[in-house]
Design an enzyme around this catalytic site. Sequence first.
Site, PDB file in Angstrom:
ATOM      1  N   TRP A  19       0.767  -1.132   0.117  1.00 44.55           N
ATOM      2  CA  TRP A  19      -0.045  -0.036   0.033  1.00 44.55           C
ATOM      3  C   TRP A  19       0.922   1.084   0.083  1.00 44.55           C
ATOM      4  O   TRP A  19       0.299   2.242  -0.080  1.00 44.55           O
ATOM      5  CB  TRP A  19      -0.951  -0.195   1.336  1.00 44.55           C
ATOM      6  CG  TRP A  19      -0.298  -0.230   2.450  1.00 44.55           C
ATOM      7  CD1 TRP A  19      -0.136  -1.617   3.101  1.00 44.55           C
ATOM      8  CD2 TRP A  19       0.594   0.561   3.332  1.00 44.55           C
ATOM      9  NE1 TRP A  19       0.529  -1.581   4.232  1.00 44.55           N
ATOM     10  CE2 TRP A  19       1.229  -0.090   4.422  1.00 44.55           C
ATOM     11  CE3 TRP A  19       1.053   2.121   3.270  1.00 44.55           C
ATOM     12  CZ2 TRP A  19       1.772   0.412   5.443  1.00 44.55           C
ATOM     13  CZ3 TRP A  19       1.754   2.461   4.117  1.00 44.55           C
ATOM     14  CH2 TRP A  19       2.075   1.825   5.169  1.00 44.55           C
ATOM     15  N   LYS A  72      -2.339  -8.587  -8.165  1.00 52.73           N
ATOM     16  CA  LYS A  72      -2.862  -8.402  -6.725  1.00 52.73           C
ATOM     17  C   LYS A  72      -2.415  -7.028  -6.024  1.00 52.73           C
ATOM     18  O   LYS A  72      -1.326  -6.989  -5.415  1.00 52.73           O
ATOM     19  CB  LYS A  72      -3.055  -9.306  -5.865  1.00 52.73           C
ATOM     20  CG  LYS A  72      -4.275  -9.364  -4.735  1.00 52.73           C
ATOM     21  CD  LYS A  72      -3.757 -10.178  -3.533  1.00 52.73           C
ATOM     22  CE  LYS A  72      -2.925  -9.399  -2.615  1.00 52.73           C
ATOM     23  NZ  LYS A  72      -3.368  -8.187  -1.851  1.00 52.73           N
ATOM     24  N   PRO A  73      -3.039  -5.861  -6.003  1.00 50.45           N
ATOM     25  CA  PRO A  73      -2.885  -4.604  -5.198  1.00 50.45           C
ATOM     26  C   PRO A  73      -3.197  -4.762  -3.889  1.00 50.45           C
ATOM     27  O   PRO A  73      -3.968  -5.789  -3.508  1.00 50.45           O
ATOM     28  CB  PRO A  73      -3.342  -3.570  -6.072  1.00 50.45           C
ATOM     29  CG  PRO A  73      -4.541  -3.967  -6.678  1.00 50.45           C
ATOM     30  CD  PRO A  73      -4.380  -5.542  -6.763  1.00 50.45           C
ATOM     31  N   ALA A  74      -2.489  -4.324  -2.841  1.00 54.90           N
ATOM     32  CA  ALA A  74      -3.044  -4.163  -1.572  1.00 54.90           C
ATOM     33  C   ALA A  74      -4.423  -3.603  -1.208  1.00 54.90           C
ATOM     34  O   ALA A  74      -4.732  -2.675  -1.992  1.00 54.90           O
ATOM     35  CB  ALA A  74      -2.045  -3.394  -0.727  1.00 54.90           C
ATOM     36  N   SER A  90       6.507  -7.287   3.136  1.00 52.04           N
ATOM     37  CA  SER A  90       7.280  -7.668   4.226  1.00 52.04           C
ATOM     38  C   SER A  90       8.136  -8.834   4.094  1.00 52.04           C
ATOM     39  O   SER A  90       7.630  -9.478   3.055  1.00 52.04           O
ATOM     40  CB  SER A  90       6.294  -7.796   5.504  1.00 52.04           C
ATOM     41  OG  SER A  90       5.363  -8.734   5.015  1.00 52.04           O
ATOM     42  N   GLU A 142      10.977  -7.719  -3.348  1.00 50.50           N
ATOM     43  CA  GLU A 142      11.632  -6.564  -2.719  1.00 50.50           C
ATOM     44  C   GLU A 142      10.941  -6.568  -1.240  1.00 50.50           C
ATOM     45  O   GLU A 142       9.900  -6.562  -1.031  1.00 50.50           O
ATOM     46  CB  GLU A 142      11.099  -5.440  -3.533  1.00 50.50           C
ATOM     47  CG  GLU A 142      11.394  -5.299  -5.146  1.00 50.50           C
ATOM     48  CD  GLU A 142      12.949  -4.847  -4.964  1.00 50.50           C
ATOM     49  OE1 GLU A 142      13.793  -4.534  -3.795  1.00 50.50           O
ATOM     50  OE2 GLU A 142      13.658  -5.120  -6.117  1.00 50.50           O
ATOM     51  N   LEU A 143      11.838  -6.813  -0.262  1.00 47.75           N
ATOM     52  CA  LEU A 143      11.215  -6.920   0.996  1.00 47.75           C
ATOM     53  C   LEU A 143      11.787  -5.721   2.032  1.00 47.75           C
ATOM     54  O   LEU A 143      11.950  -4.741   1.664  1.00 47.75           O
ATOM     55  CB  LEU A 143      11.762  -8.277   1.720  1.00 47.75           C
ATOM     56  CG  LEU A 143      11.398  -9.601   0.688  1.00 47.75           C
ATOM     57  CD1 LEU A 143      12.111 -10.697   1.078  1.00 47.75           C
ATOM     58  CD2 LEU A 143      10.077  -9.454   0.300  1.00 47.75           C
ATOM     59  N   CYS A 183      10.368   1.433   2.294  1.00 48.62           N
ATOM     60  CA  CYS A 183      11.236   0.285   2.874  1.00 48.62           C
ATOM     61  C   CYS A 183      12.498   0.918   2.523  1.00 48.62           C
ATOM     62  O   CYS A 183      13.524   0.233   3.322  1.00 48.62           O
ATOM     63  CB  CYS A 183      11.012  -0.857   1.921  1.00 48.62           C
ATOM     64  SG  CYS A 183      11.016  -0.661   0.079  1.00 48.62           S
ATOM     65  N   GLU A 209      11.917  -2.901  11.674  1.00 49.65           N
ATOM     66  CA  GLU A 209      11.443  -1.903  10.669  1.00 49.65           C
ATOM     67  C   GLU A 209      10.445  -1.092  11.443  1.00 49.65           C
ATOM     68  O   GLU A 209       9.405  -1.426  11.685  1.00 49.65           O
ATOM     69  CB  GLU A 209      11.012  -2.427   9.648  1.00 49.65           C
ATOM     70  CG  GLU A 209      11.069  -1.658   8.161  1.00 49.65           C
ATOM     71  CD  GLU A 209      10.810  -2.162   6.968  1.00 49.65           C
ATOM     72  OE1 GLU A 209      10.191  -3.412   7.124  1.00 49.65           O
ATOM     73  OE2 GLU A 209      10.988  -1.684   5.938  1.00 49.65           O
TER      74      GLU A 209
HETATM   75  P1  ADP Z   1       2.787  -4.404   4.583  1.00 50.73           P
HETATM   76  O1  ADP Z   1       3.161  -4.841   5.929  1.00 50.73           O
HETATM   77  O2  ADP Z   1       3.441  -3.510   3.780  1.00 50.73           O
HETATM   78  O3  ADP Z   1       1.188  -4.303   4.369  1.00 50.73           O
HETATM   79  P2  ADP Z   1       2.502  -7.168   3.623  1.00 50.73           P
HETATM   80  O4  ADP Z   1       3.828  -7.973   3.233  1.00 50.73           O
HETATM   81  O5  ADP Z   1       1.756  -7.573   4.720  1.00 50.73           O
HETATM   82  O6  ADP Z   1       3.253  -5.931   3.878  1.00 50.73           O
HETATM   83  O7  ADP Z   1       1.561  -7.090   2.361  1.00 50.73           O
HETATM   84  C1  ADP Z   1       2.175  -6.782   0.949  1.00 50.73           C
HETATM   85  C2  ADP Z   1       1.379  -7.488   0.091  1.00 50.73           C
HETATM   86  O8  ADP Z   1       1.113  -8.723   0.216  1.00 50.73           O
HETATM   87  C3  ADP Z   1      -0.218  -7.009   0.357  1.00 50.73           C
HETATM   88  O9  ADP Z   1      -0.606  -6.639  -1.219  1.00 50.73           O
HETATM   89  C4  ADP Z   1      -0.739  -8.058   0.912  1.00 50.73           C
HETATM   90  O10 ADP Z   1      -2.474  -8.053   0.559  1.00 50.73           O
HETATM   91  C5  ADP Z   1      -0.121  -9.161   0.318  1.00 50.73           C
HETATM   92  N1  ADP Z   1      -0.171 -10.547   1.272  1.00 50.73           N
HETATM   93  C6  ADP Z   1      -0.178 -10.411   2.484  1.00 50.73           C
HETATM   94  N2  ADP Z   1      -0.261 -11.847   3.176  1.00 50.73           N
HETATM   95  C7  ADP Z   1      -0.233 -12.552   1.992  1.00 50.73           C
HETATM   96  C8  ADP Z   1      -0.260 -14.065   1.638  1.00 50.73           C
HETATM   97  N3  ADP Z   1      -0.344 -14.692   2.760  1.00 50.73           N
HETATM   98  N4  ADP Z   1      -0.079 -14.174   0.429  1.00 50.73           N
HETATM   99  C9  ADP Z   1      -0.050 -13.444  -0.545  1.00 50.73           C
HETATM  100  N5  ADP Z   1      -0.036 -12.041  -0.455  1.00 50.73           N
HETATM  101  C10 ADP Z   1      -0.166 -11.853   0.707  1.00 50.73           C
END
Ligand code: ADP
Length: 485
Positions: free
Chosen positions: A156, A180-182, A234, A255-256, A289, A386
């Site tokens: 996001w 798949k966007p957030a 993440s 990209e973590l 990040c 972080e």
């Molecule tokens: P943030 O802490 O920035 O929200 P996330 O890693 O939780 O970071 O989320 C980044 C993206 O990964 C979002 O689009 C989120 O919906 C997606 N996401 C979260 N959990 C999963 C999962 N188990 N499988 C696939 N995508 C996921």
Amino acid sequence: MLQKSSPFMKQANLINGEWVGADSGKTIDVINPATGLKIGTVPNSGKAETQRAINAAAEAFKTWRKTSVLERSKLMRKLHDAILDNQDALAELLTLEQGKSLAESKGEVGMSAAYILWYAEEARRTYGDIVPSPWADRRILVTKEPVGVIAAITPWNFPSSMLARKIGPALATGCTAVVKPATQTPYSGLVWGALCEEVGIPKGVVNILTGSASEIGGEITSNPLVRKITFTGSTEIGKILIKQAADTVKKVSMELGGNAPFIVFDDADVDRAVEGAMIAKFRNSGQTCVCTNRFLVQAGIYDSFVEKFATATAKLKVGDGLESGTQQGPLIDEKAVEKVEEFIADAKQKGGKVITGGKRHALGGSFFEPTVIGDAKADMLFTKEEIFGPVAPVYKFETEQEAIDLANDTQFGLASYFYTQDLGRVFRVSEGLKYGMVGVNEGMITTVEAPFGGVKESGLGKEGGHQGIEDYLDTKYVCVGGLGL
Ligand code: ADP
């Protein structure tokens, strides 16, 4: 204010060229973090919709991969122009759902356009090789081919440009995509579908859906038709996706998270360092990040840096990103605010001094005061974790080697920054830092021309630069024999 009827606010999935809801009819509310009010909804999709999107992408791949590189490059230039023609409206949409200031949103949308243009240019340079053959009657050709269907999952914090970095190389190489966007910021993702349609990118080439992260993610990672996963988010979720992708041996780009150090040496230009510190810490309210997580400042310059940095921080104008003059928007949600409060409480309890800020902003909601904490120590939570918020811990160090060791003492290795005017030190320190990116006397270094990416647990692969296209290509060796002597 953007109206719900805006052509850019798509409240549906784009699958095989059709804008559709979730099979169940269920939706998810999208909230403006500055007001707490609902902006609209998006589909709450799951496995079945994801399968259909993957099938559409696989079907579209059969023809899209055969388009000429020039044809794809031309379409991408049109896409670049369409983004810039609508930069203001797209930026407004981004601020509405994400919270960042309009100026930052415009910058992000501009960056999205720049990535598309960059990849439109790079598309034409995915050269292969003709290799000298050890056999007189054979020739060795090495070619590059698109990997096939790619799946992109984005966060996001940069809902537009993170997709540009993934859709760009996919289109350029002839791959097709499932995106798949957030769910917090889906509209800046879905709008890519509208823009692709507008410029004539064929149906099924880019499919976008919103909904359950685990269901969509589960299908994307296990479906054998998907040949590559590209994820920004993440480290925790990245590790899950890498494990899930292992069964079908997909390519992965990750990209973590980061834990960026920002080192200020005694010989630095303090004013320049403060200027860099402001952008490296407070861009997007600290929610990037590559944002500085730890300021490491040499003892001789510590007091002067902290004073100037805190003064500049206290001047930041916090407010609704849509209001003119706002520099700091709200945090994405209440959970983010609670996390920031936890970091500050922990630091205070362990002897950290709040120099400016330190609490929720008077505006309420998820607004938070930009904060500087002095006397930061190794045992404080933000040394390892972080922050992802507007909190700047400042640590004191004595020697160059100590600074390098402190900077590297983390499982992360994304961005790092340091300030010095000593040329020898520039090379010693940049070579000593175990990071994918190093800013020397600069606090903002991201640009489409350079490879963005981390080492260690910060990720795999690069986005941008000429490197950014490689992960979307398979290398093929063709041996042509029987040619006679
Ligand atoms: P943030 O802490 O920035 O929200 P996330 O890693 O939780 O970071 O989320 C980044 C993206 O990964 C979002 O689009 C989120 O919906 C997606 N996401 C979260 N959990 C999963 C999962 N188990 N499988 C696939 N995508 C996921």
